[in-house]
Design a protein around this motif. Structure first.
Motif, PDB file in Angstrom:
ATOM      1  N   THR A 121      -4.290  -4.864 -14.080  1.00 13.57           N
ATOM      2  CA  THR A 121      -4.517  -3.908 -13.004  1.00 13.57           C
ATOM      3  C   THR A 121      -5.548  -3.301 -13.275  1.00 13.57           C
ATOM      4  OG1 THR A 121      -3.696  -2.771 -14.551  1.00 13.57           O
ATOM      5  CG2 THR A 121      -1.738  -3.199 -12.749  1.00 13.57           C
ATOM      6  N   GLN A 122      -5.883  -2.048 -12.494  1.00 10.72           N
ATOM      7  CA  GLN A 122      -7.165  -1.624 -12.805  1.00 10.72           C
ATOM      8  C   GLN A 122      -6.918  -0.024 -12.072  1.00 10.72           C
ATOM      9  OE1 GLN A 122     -10.372  -2.959 -10.135  1.00 10.72           O
ATOM     10  NE2 GLN A 122     -11.722  -1.648 -11.323  1.00 10.72           N
ATOM     11  N   VAL A 123      -7.722   0.872 -12.978  1.00  6.28           N
ATOM     12  CA  VAL A 123      -7.336   2.208 -13.011  1.00  6.28           C
ATOM     13  C   VAL A 123      -8.642   2.951 -11.865  1.00  6.28           C
ATOM     14  CG1 VAL A 123      -7.892   2.841 -14.250  1.00  6.28           C
ATOM     15  CG2 VAL A 123      -6.666   4.429 -13.796  1.00  6.28           C
ATOM     16  N   LEU A 124      -9.137   3.655 -11.436  1.00  8.59           N
ATOM     17  CA  LEU A 124      -9.564   4.392 -10.964  1.00  8.59           C
ATOM     18  C   LEU A 124      -9.580   5.789 -11.151  1.00  8.59           C
ATOM     19  CD1 LEU A 124     -10.034   2.172  -7.346  1.00  8.59           C
ATOM     20  CD2 LEU A 124     -11.350   1.702  -9.334  1.00  8.59           C
ATOM     21  N   HIS A 125     -10.564   6.509 -10.910  1.00 14.10           N
ATOM     22  CA  HIS A 125     -10.977   7.848 -11.323  1.00 14.10           C
ATOM     23  C   HIS A 125     -11.989   8.313  -9.739  1.00 14.10           C
ATOM     24  CE1 HIS A 125      -8.248   8.159 -14.617  1.00 14.10           C
ATOM     25  NE2 HIS A 125      -8.859   6.339 -14.749  1.00 14.10           N
ATOM     26  N   LEU A 126     -11.570   8.007  -8.372  1.00 13.39           N
ATOM     27  CA  LEU A 126     -11.965   8.134  -7.090  1.00 13.39           C
ATOM     28  C   LEU A 126     -12.015   9.785  -7.364  1.00 13.39           C
ATOM     29  CD1 LEU A 126     -10.753   5.960  -5.759  1.00 13.39           C
ATOM     30  CD2 LEU A 126     -12.661   6.046  -6.870  1.00 13.39           C
ATOM     31  N   SER A 127     -13.168  10.956  -6.401  1.00 11.57           N
ATOM     32  CA  SER A 127     -13.535  11.705  -5.838  1.00 11.57           C
ATOM     33  C   SER A 127     -13.365  11.854  -4.419  1.00 11.57           C
ATOM     34  CB  SER A 127     -14.857  12.521  -7.090  1.00 11.57           C
ATOM     35  OG  SER A 127     -16.043  12.281  -6.724  1.00 11.57           O
ATOM     36  N   GLY A 128     -13.605  13.015  -4.048  1.00  9.86           N
ATOM     37  CA  GLY A 128     -14.053  13.160  -2.693  1.00  9.86           C
ATOM     38  C   GLY A 128     -13.138  13.455  -1.332  1.00  9.86           C
ATOM     39  N   SER A 129     -12.842  14.057  -0.548  1.00  2.81           N
ATOM     40  CA  SER A 129     -11.704  13.681   0.566  1.00  2.81           C
ATOM     41  C   SER A 129     -10.977  12.777   0.589  1.00  2.81           C
ATOM     42  CB  SER A 129     -12.157  14.479   1.755  1.00  2.81           C
ATOM     43  OG  SER A 129     -12.306  12.863   2.063  1.00  2.81           O
ATOM     44  N   ARG A 130      -9.805  13.475   0.693  1.00  6.74           N
ATOM     45  CA  ARG A 130      -8.292  12.036   0.797  1.00  6.74           C
ATOM     46  C   ARG A 130      -8.569  10.877   1.806  1.00  6.74           C
ATOM     47  NH1 ARG A 130      -3.197  13.179   0.801  1.00  6.74           N
ATOM     48  NH2 ARG A 130      -2.481  11.642   2.759  1.00  6.74           N
ATOM     49  N   ARG A 131      -9.719  11.141   2.651  1.00  6.06           N
ATOM     50  CA  ARG A 131     -10.291   9.928   3.813  1.00  6.06           C
ATOM     51  C   ARG A 131     -11.809   9.433   2.952  1.00  6.06           C
ATOM     52  NH1 ARG A 131     -10.622   8.729   9.161  1.00  6.06           N
ATOM     53  NH2 ARG A 131     -11.714   7.110   9.499  1.00  6.06           N
ATOM     54  N   GLU A 132     -11.929   9.745   2.133  1.00  2.19           N
ATOM     55  CA  GLU A 132     -13.388   9.431   1.029  1.00  2.19           C
ATOM     56  C   GLU A 132     -12.227   8.121   0.441  1.00  2.19           C
ATOM     57  OE1 GLU A 132     -16.688  12.568   1.742  1.00  2.19           O
ATOM     58  OE2 GLU A 132     -15.314  12.483   0.171  1.00  2.19           O
ATOM     59  N   ILE A 133     -11.444   9.413  -1.078  1.00  5.45           N
ATOM     60  CA  ILE A 133     -10.820   8.034  -1.591  1.00  5.45           C
ATOM     61  C   ILE A 133     -10.134   6.677  -1.018  1.00  5.45           C
ATOM     62  CG2 ILE A 133      -8.970   9.021  -3.356  1.00  5.45           C
ATOM     63  CD1 ILE A 133      -9.379  11.763  -3.790  1.00  5.45           C
ATOM     64  N   ARG A 134      -9.218   7.091  -0.404  1.00  7.64           N
ATOM     65  CA  ARG A 134      -8.438   6.008   0.792  1.00  7.64           C
ATOM     66  C   ARG A 134      -9.768   4.806   0.818  1.00  7.64           C
ATOM     67  NH1 ARG A 134      -6.708   7.365   5.217  1.00  7.64           N
ATOM     68  NH2 ARG A 134      -4.343   5.222   5.367  1.00  7.64           N
ATOM     69  N   GLU A 164       0.993  -1.520   0.302  1.00  8.80           N
ATOM     70  CA  GLU A 164      -0.318   0.021  -0.498  1.00  8.80           C
ATOM     71  C   GLU A 164       0.735   1.450   0.243  1.00  8.80           C
ATOM     72  OE1 GLU A 164      -3.682  -0.153   2.609  1.00  8.80           O
ATOM     73  OE2 GLU A 164      -3.104  -2.135   3.347  1.00  8.80           O
ATOM     74  N   SER A 165       0.682   2.495  -0.740  1.00  7.76           N
ATOM     75  CA  SER A 165       1.152   3.432  -0.946  1.00  7.76           C
ATOM     76  C   SER A 165      -0.201   4.505  -0.605  1.00  7.76           C
ATOM     77  CB  SER A 165       1.509   3.844  -2.554  1.00  7.76           C
ATOM     78  OG  SER A 165       2.442   5.218  -2.544  1.00  7.76           O
ATOM     79  N   LEU A 166      -0.987   5.098  -1.357  1.00  7.42           N
ATOM     80  CA  LEU A 166      -1.728   5.861  -0.802  1.00  7.42           C
ATOM     81  C   LEU A 166      -2.519   5.756   0.288  1.00  7.42           C
ATOM     82  CD1 LEU A 166      -5.314   6.608  -2.939  1.00  7.42           C
ATOM     83  CD2 LEU A 166      -3.546   5.043  -2.956  1.00  7.42           C
ATOM     84  N   THR A 167      -3.227   4.089   0.374  1.00 11.45           N
ATOM     85  CA  THR A 167      -3.803   3.769   2.021  1.00 11.45           C
ATOM     86  C   THR A 167      -2.741   3.654   2.728  1.00 11.45           C
ATOM     87  OG1 THR A 167      -3.751   1.448   0.714  1.00 11.45           O
ATOM     88  CG2 THR A 167      -5.519   2.833   0.282  1.00 11.45           C
ATOM     89  N   ALA A 168      -1.822   3.508   3.114  1.00 11.81           N
ATOM     90  CA  ALA A 168      -1.019   3.771   4.083  1.00 11.81           C
ATOM     91  C   ALA A 168      -0.887   2.090   4.519  1.00 11.81           C
ATOM     92  CB  ALA A 168      -0.499   4.499   4.550  1.00 11.81           C
ATOM     93  N   GLY A 169      -1.474   1.413   4.690  1.00 13.01           N
ATOM     94  CA  GLY A 169      -2.294  -0.138   5.930  1.00 13.01           C
ATOM     95  C   GLY A 169      -3.617  -0.368   5.785  1.00 13.01           C
ATOM     96  N   LEU A 170      -4.349   1.031   5.601  1.00 12.34           N
ATOM     97  CA  LEU A 170      -5.702   1.147   5.529  1.00 12.34           C
ATOM     98  C   LEU A 170      -6.416  -0.436   5.469  1.00 12.34           C
ATOM     99  CD1 LEU A 170      -7.697   2.045   6.569  1.00 12.34           C
ATOM    100  CD2 LEU A 170      -8.498   3.452   3.831  1.00 12.34           C
ATOM    101  N   ALA A 171      -6.119  -0.915   3.859  1.00  7.81           N
ATOM    102  CA  ALA A 171      -6.677  -2.054   3.201  1.00  7.81           C
ATOM    103  C   ALA A 171      -6.198  -4.166   4.857  1.00  7.81           C
ATOM    104  CB  ALA A 171      -6.511  -2.821   1.584  1.00  7.81           C
ATOM    105  N   SER A 230      -1.843  -4.233  -4.696  1.00  2.72           N
ATOM    106  CA  SER A 230      -1.088  -3.230  -4.892  1.00  2.72           C
ATOM    107  C   SER A 230      -1.845  -1.847  -4.556  1.00  2.72           C
ATOM    108  CB  SER A 230      -0.119  -2.565  -5.487  1.00  2.72           C
ATOM    109  OG  SER A 230      -0.286  -3.025  -7.339  1.00  2.72           O
ATOM    110  N   LEU A 231      -2.086  -0.798  -4.063  1.00  3.38           N
ATOM    111  CA  LEU A 231      -2.876   0.394  -4.250  1.00  3.38           C
ATOM    112  C   LEU A 231      -1.810   1.485  -4.093  1.00  3.38           C
ATOM    113  CD1 LEU A 231      -4.133  -1.399  -1.313  1.00  3.38           C
ATOM    114  CD2 LEU A 231      -5.816  -0.098  -2.340  1.00  3.38           C
ATOM    115  N   THR A 232      -1.904   2.380  -5.538  1.00  8.33           N
ATOM    116  CA  THR A 232      -0.486   3.506  -6.098  1.00  8.33           C
ATOM    117  C   THR A 232      -1.455   4.527  -6.059  1.00  8.33           C
ATOM    118  OG1 THR A 232       1.670   4.004  -6.334  1.00  8.33           O
ATOM    119  CG2 THR A 232       0.069   2.648  -7.539  1.00  8.33           C
ATOM    120  N   GLY A 233      -2.066   5.746  -5.763  1.00 11.22           N
ATOM    121  CA  GLY A 233      -2.493   7.103  -6.471  1.00 11.22           C
ATOM    122  C   GLY A 233      -1.886   7.890  -5.966  1.00 11.22           C
TER     123      GLY A 233
END
Length: 160
Positions: A123-136, A20-27, A93-96
């Motif tokens: 792989t899969q690409v996502l295009h998410l919106s919201g706050s940092r927390r919501e994106i993660r 995990e990169s942007l999720t820093a262990g959340l998954a 893996s999660l990076t973004g």
């Protein structure tokens, strides 16, 4: 959904790990919150800093130099490296970019997921919106749904 993933892996006697990169262990933490997770969760790598993608997940430096940390090739290499390092059947893996600003030409909400398993890596690409927390949180939800789909698909292939 998380309970379904744990059950599906448990039935197959398979394990999972996360890079995990942007999720820093959340998954990994999200899976660990569910009773029974210890039967399938091997662990994970938090590769928030780009250099750790190379040193911990064994993403080739040339690949990082050519494609950067937010890309399909990097997500694939992160998942493959994590699967090897953690000794798991599956790795995600999660990076973004969670924001508040874009990074190296990538907009806020661009997330790449990598899935490595017995049948290979994709792989899969996502295009998410919201706050940092919501994106993660949305990235984690999509990653867990994606790996559950692939575990089920792999099971269907093995029955043929």
């Amino acid at each position: 959904m998380i309970q379904e993933l744990i059950s599906a892996l448990r039935i197959r006697r398979q394990t999972i790990s996360f890079c995990e990169s942007l999720t820093a262990g959340l998954a990994a933490a999200t899976v660990a919150d569910v009773p029974g997770a210890s039967a399938v969760l091997r662990g994970g790598l938090v590769t928030y800093a780009t250099d750790l993608k190379h040193t911990l997940a064994h993403v080739p430096q040339q690949l990082l130099d050519a494609h950067g940390p937010v890309s399909a090739p990097t997500a694939a290499a992160m998942a493959t490296g994590c699967r090897s390092v953690c000794g798991s059947d599956w790795a995600v893996s999660l990076t973004g970019v969670a924001g508040p600003e874009g990074q190296d030409g990538h907009p806020v909400g661009e997330v790449w997921l990598g899935f490595a398993g017995p049948g290979g890596v994709d792989t899969q690409v996502l295009h998410l919106s919201g706050s940092r927390r919501e994106i993660r949180e949305a990235a984690v939800a999509q990653a867990l749904a994606g790996v559950l789909e692939r575990v089920r698909e792999q099971n269907n292939l093995s029955k043929r």
